[in-house]
Design a protein around this motif. Structure first.
Motif, PDB file in Angstrom:
ATOM      1  N   VAL A 562      27.609   8.100  25.401  1.00 34.51           N
ATOM      2  CA  VAL A 562      28.795   8.447  26.187  1.00 34.51           C
ATOM      3  C   VAL A 562      29.957   8.744  25.250  1.00 34.51           C
ATOM      4  O   VAL A 562      30.250   7.966  24.341  1.00 34.51           O
ATOM      5  CB  VAL A 562      29.183   7.314  27.157  1.00 34.51           C
ATOM      6  CG1 VAL A 562      30.565   7.559  27.782  1.00 34.51           C
ATOM      7  CG2 VAL A 562      28.137   7.179  28.259  1.00 34.51           C
ATOM      8  N   ILE A 563      30.621   9.877  25.492  1.00 35.94           N
ATOM      9  CA  ILE A 563      31.826  10.247  24.763  1.00 35.94           C
ATOM     10  C   ILE A 563      32.980  10.257  25.756  1.00 35.94           C
ATOM     11  O   ILE A 563      33.012  11.076  26.680  1.00 35.94           O
ATOM     12  CB  ILE A 563      31.679  11.639  24.110  1.00 35.94           C
ATOM     13  CG1 ILE A 563      30.506  11.643  23.123  1.00 35.94           C
ATOM     14  CG2 ILE A 563      32.974  12.059  23.424  1.00 35.94           C
ATOM     15  CD1 ILE A 563      30.099  13.033  22.680  1.00 35.94           C
ATOM     16  N   ASP A 564      33.895   9.331  25.588  1.00 37.55           N
ATOM     17  CA  ASP A 564      35.076   9.223  26.454  1.00 37.55           C
ATOM     18  C   ASP A 564      36.177  10.075  25.818  1.00 37.55           C
ATOM     19  O   ASP A 564      36.783   9.685  24.823  1.00 37.55           O
ATOM     20  CB  ASP A 564      35.495   7.756  26.556  1.00 37.55           C
ATOM     21  CG  ASP A 564      36.649   7.540  27.530  1.00 37.55           C
ATOM     22  OD1 ASP A 564      37.202   8.526  28.040  1.00 37.55           O
ATOM     23  OD2 ASP A 564      37.010   6.360  27.763  1.00 37.55           O
ATOM     24  N   ALA A 565      36.410  11.274  26.392  1.00 39.18           N
ATOM     25  CA  ALA A 565      37.335  12.246  25.794  1.00 39.18           C
ATOM     26  C   ALA A 565      38.637  12.295  26.577  1.00 39.18           C
ATOM     27  O   ALA A 565      38.638  12.557  27.789  1.00 39.18           O
ATOM     28  CB  ALA A 565      36.690  13.626  25.756  1.00 39.18           C
ATOM     29  N   ASN A 566      39.732  12.048  25.887  1.00 40.29           N
ATOM     30  CA  ASN A 566      41.058  12.056  26.498  1.00 40.29           C
ATOM     31  C   ASN A 566      41.548  13.497  26.599  1.00 40.29           C
ATOM     32  O   ASN A 566      41.939  14.107  25.613  1.00 40.29           O
ATOM     33  CB  ASN A 566      42.019  11.212  25.649  1.00 40.29           C
ATOM     34  CG  ASN A 566      43.365  11.020  26.307  1.00 40.29           C
ATOM     35  OD1 ASN A 566      43.556  11.353  27.473  1.00 40.29           O
ATOM     36  ND2 ASN A 566      44.323  10.490  25.560  1.00 40.29           N
TER      37      ASN A 566
END
Length: 598
Positions: A562-566
């Protein structure tokens, strides 16, 4: 066959799936379907069961599995609330013409109309079929074991013939275990011999060829019907040989590689200038497998996406109900797009290639429009801001995907950015839900993509709202070792709807922001930490230069990631078209204006 050796209902369904080379059954257990699960238990070496943590997830997995592999699969759910979670996935597959068999459990036949646990009976006994009828191609409900041989073959035939779509097989509890008194029907005898590759009538094909070659400004417009089988190869041959530009609805992106010189890209309310400008300036449009929905057609308002008429329309679709639904046709042909393209290429053999002076001038005009659009959007690709500029995020995601990668988009604001700025190389490079638009499609669908193509990188781009709604997929990915990648487009809002509030309702925002009650600051869980708590690798990204590298690292890890991208939420994707919300008004084109033909 002796009664003692006859298959029961559940065994026959499973055996029929195996006979049709179905590799997976996706679903969730309940008391109403344990007879079916028992039949799956007996055949574990022939068909693998994937247990999900939400019923809708199973439907989305089956949906995308088919879009990647071309192989229909099956789902299983229990009676009452279990199967009531399926219409969202069924409706999506139904509108996007994707087949899968949904096996739903129901109460025992001896308890019909007695109000047994989880029975829907107030209007009709065991009435789940009424609940789901609008969401699928057909519902079958056998009430005796001896009906199963006929029912299963009819259900499968209905699902895969004509315009494909999901079918529900609603099975009462006792019928799973009741003897059918028969052997499993042979699909080769009942279904495999049926061909639905119907062609258009020869006179219609000749007329289409004549209209196409007489046109000075033709455009081919493709939808999902050009993304399967040999249609894409024949489309490329048609475009190249006769120098015809190709535009795409959101469902048709990738049918012609996006970097091809004749690819116009997306025609829609948020489509590219060269695509919308070409289709509204065209004197002839050849539409292949296109529904002409409100997003593609700029709400059917002339001068933005289309001018039909005076633009002449040749509309080809396997479903005659779609022909002439929203625009009058110069020529309407009921045909499978692959077959029709073969017919058309044969009919065009008597004509010279498309390198005429008029065609060259037409392509030159389009090239000019393309350059205008590219210059207009170029600054957004270089923006170094944090949170990440969404246009740049779409570009970084696209650059990070390998040539054989599969990008599965959920619905939301990110979807509009992706279909505008990503450049799919293959018909299945970019997969989205274009008709029903349910949140969770990409969150769960990427699991189906990875199971269908285990050797190919599979990445889902999903909104923070959708991921929070369906994050149970993390458990499924770990349990079955499915190395999918999720990029969470984290903008702390249901940003697409907030954009409508800002654009149409003078900024009266309510129920669209995610905020902390004490500080008023944007709020979301730490999705990377959430992933790690599930045994999934998780990282957080807030700088654009790190996004592509994070995706490459996640793909290389070959495990759930999972990549949590702002991502910035203050700008919404515009385009050369518009969208009309009756009673609220119309949006305005971001580039270009209204262009009507005389």
């Amino acid at each position: 066959m002796s009664e003692t050796n006859a298959l029961n209902g559940g065994q026959m369904i499973v055996d029929y799936l195996i006979c049709n080379n179905v590799p997976y059954a996706f679903g969730l257990c309940g008391h109403g379907n344990i007879g079916f699960i028992d039949a799956l238990y007996e055949r574990q070496s022939d068909i693998k069961t994937i247990s999900t943590h939400h019923e809708s997830v199973s439907g989305f997995m089956a949906d995308v599995y088919y879009r990647v592999s071309g192989q229909p699969t099956a789902t299983f759910t229990s009676c009452g609330p279990g199967s009531a979670n399926m219409p969202i996935a069924l409706g999506n597959a139904f509108l996007d013409s994707v087949p899968f068999l949904a096996v739903t459990g129901n109460v025992p036949t001896s308890q019909f109309n007695r109000g047994a646990f989880q029975e829907l009976y107030r209007h009709y006994q065991a009435d789940f079929p009424s609940t789901v009828r609008a969401y699928c191609k057909r519902v079958f409900q056998p009430t005796r074991g001896e009906q199963m041989p006929h029912t299963i073959r009819e259900a499968w035939k209905t699902m895969v013939t004509g315009r494909p779509g999901p079918v529900v097989l609603d099975v009462p509890f006792d019928i799973f275990k009741e003897s059918t008194g028969a052997e499993t029907p042979d699909p080769r005898a009942w279904v495999e011999g049926i061909s639905c590759k119907v062609g258009a009538d020869p006179q219609g094909v000749d007329k289409a060829a004549k209209l196409l070659m007489e046109a000075e400004r033709p455009v081919v417009l493709v939808g999902s019907g050009c993304r399967f089988g040999e249609a894409s190869k024949r489309l490329i041959e048609l475009a190249e040989k006769y120098r015809i530009p190709v535009a795409a609805s959101a469902s048709g992106l990738g049918a012609l590689p996006a970097e091809h010189e004749l690819a116009l890209g997306l025609v829609a309310r948020n489509g590219m200038y060269q695509a919308n400008q070409a289709t509204r300036q065209a004197d002839l449009i050849l539409a292949l497998g296109v529904r002409f929905d409100d997003r593609t057609s700029s709400s059917w308002i002339p001068g933005y996406s289309f001018n039909i008429p005076p633009t002449k329309l040749i509309h080809v679709d396997i479903d005659p109900e779609e022909i002439g639904r929203n625009y009058p046709v110069e020529l309407g042909l009921m045909a499978d797009t692959t077959t029709f393209l073969g017919q058309l290429l044969d009919a065009l053999d008597k004509y010279e290639s498309g390198a005429t002076p008029q065609r060259k001038a037409w392509l030159s005009s389009i090239d000019g429009w393309r350059k205008e659009w590219d210059a207009f959007v170029e600054p957004g690709f270089k923006d170094p801001a944090s949170p990440i500029n969404p246009q740049r995020a779409a570009r970084e995601i696209d650059l990070a995907m390998p040539d054989d990668g599969i990008l599965v988009s959920d619905i939301g604001i990110h979807h509009n950015w992706l279909i505008q700025y990503c450049k799919p190389k293959r018909p299945d490079s970019l997969i989205g839900c274009m008709g029903f638009g349910p949140m969770g499609f990409g969150v769960a669908g990427v699991l189906g993509a990875k199971l269908a193509a285990p050797e190919r990188p599979c990445v889902a781009v999903v909104g923070d709202g959708a991921f929070f709604m369906h994050n149970t997929v993390l458990g499924t990915a770990v349990e079955y070792n499915i190395p999918a990648v999720w990029v969470v487009w984290n903008n702390y809002a249901y940003a697409s709807i907030r954009g409508l509030q800002r654009g149409y309702l003078e900024g009266r925002e309510l129920a669209t922001d995610f905020k902390h009650p004490e500080t008023g600051q944007p709020y979301n869980p730490d999705f990377a930490a959430m992933a790690r708590s599930c045994g999934v690798d998780g990282v957080s990204i807030d700088r654009p230069k790190d996004l592509a590298d994070a995706i490459r690292q996640a793909i290389a890890a070959n495990r759930p990631y999972v990549i949590d991208a702002n991502i910035g939420a203050e700008s919404n994707p515009g385009g050369a078209g518009i969208w009309d919300l009756p009673g609220l008004g119309q949006s305005k084109p971001m580039f270009g204006g209204r262009h009507e033909l005389g």
